[in-house]
Design a protein around this motif. Structure first.
Motif, PDB file in Angstrom:
ATOM      1  N   GLN A  10      28.095  49.465 -22.631  1.00  0.00           N
ATOM      2  CA  GLN A  10      28.621  49.818 -23.956  1.00  0.00           C
ATOM      3  C   GLN A  10      27.724  49.242 -25.063  1.00  0.00           C
ATOM      4  O   GLN A  10      27.356  49.937 -25.997  1.00  0.00           O
ATOM      5  CB  GLN A  10      30.033  49.259 -24.128  1.00  0.00           C
ATOM      6  CG  GLN A  10      31.086  49.921 -23.286  1.00  0.00           C
ATOM      7  CD  GLN A  10      31.679  51.142 -23.936  1.00  0.00           C
ATOM      8  OE1 GLN A  10      31.361  52.243 -23.545  1.00  0.00           O
ATOM      9  NE2 GLN A  10      32.534  50.964 -24.902  1.00  0.00           N
ATOM     10  N   ILE A  34      29.968  61.304 -22.513  1.00  0.00           N
ATOM     11  CA  ILE A  34      29.328  60.476 -23.527  1.00  0.00           C
ATOM     12  C   ILE A  34      28.365  61.358 -24.311  1.00  0.00           C
ATOM     13  O   ILE A  34      27.571  62.095 -23.720  1.00  0.00           O
ATOM     14  CB  ILE A  34      28.580  59.300 -22.873  1.00  0.00           C
ATOM     15  CG1 ILE A  34      29.560  58.415 -22.097  1.00  0.00           C
ATOM     16  CG2 ILE A  34      27.828  58.484 -23.930  1.00  0.00           C
ATOM     17  CD1 ILE A  34      28.899  57.383 -21.215  1.00  0.00           C
ATOM     18  N   TRP A  92      34.682  53.683 -19.486  1.00  0.00           N
ATOM     19  CA  TRP A  92      34.048  53.998 -20.785  1.00  0.00           C
ATOM     20  C   TRP A  92      35.081  53.966 -21.907  1.00  0.00           C
ATOM     21  O   TRP A  92      36.151  54.555 -21.800  1.00  0.00           O
ATOM     22  CB  TRP A  92      33.387  55.360 -20.733  1.00  0.00           C
ATOM     23  CG  TRP A  92      32.805  55.788 -22.042  1.00  0.00           C
ATOM     24  CD1 TRP A  92      33.314  56.739 -22.881  1.00  0.00           C
ATOM     25  CD2 TRP A  92      31.625  55.290 -22.673  1.00  0.00           C
ATOM     26  NE1 TRP A  92      32.522  56.851 -23.982  1.00  0.00           N
ATOM     27  CE2 TRP A  92      31.480  55.966 -23.889  1.00  0.00           C
ATOM     28  CE3 TRP A  92      30.692  54.323 -22.329  1.00  0.00           C
ATOM     29  CZ2 TRP A  92      30.430  55.718 -24.763  1.00  0.00           C
ATOM     30  CZ3 TRP A  92      29.646  54.062 -23.192  1.00  0.00           C
ATOM     31  CH2 TRP A  92      29.515  54.762 -24.397  1.00  0.00           C
TER      32      TRP A  92
END
Length: 94
Positions: A10, A34, A92
């Motif tokens: 991240q 993403i 995520w």
């Protein structure tokens, strides 16, 4: 094989321009991914890898970490510089 923990990934993603390779199936990828990630499903990677740039480092992600692990193993045999994102999209946080 190099691995990266979700929290470290991240931070890296926020700080640097990295190349993310999402090896989930097309429908999974289209349901959410993403931003900027490339999609190369593991199921077709044996042929699809030829479209990848061997000079780049790829951060490989899937849903939970198993497919990306297999993808990394395969890509390493082809000479690619890869890092497995542990925990995958399950970890995520956009």
């Amino acid at each position: 094989m190099e691995r990266i923990k979700p929290a470290d990934f991240q931070v890296l993603h926020q700080k640097e321009d990295i190349t993310i390779l999402d090896v989930r199936e097309v429908d999974e990828f289209q349901a959410g991914h993403i931003e900027g990630a490339l999609n190369a499903p593991l199921s077709t990677l044996d042929k699809g890898y030829e479209q990848l740039d061997a000079s780049k480092r790829y951060y490989v992600i899937c849903q939970g970490g198993m497919r990306s692990e297999r993808a990394c193993q395969f890509l390493e045999t082809k000479g690619f510089d890869v890092v497995n994102v542990e925990g995958g999209m399950n970890q995520w946080k956009a």
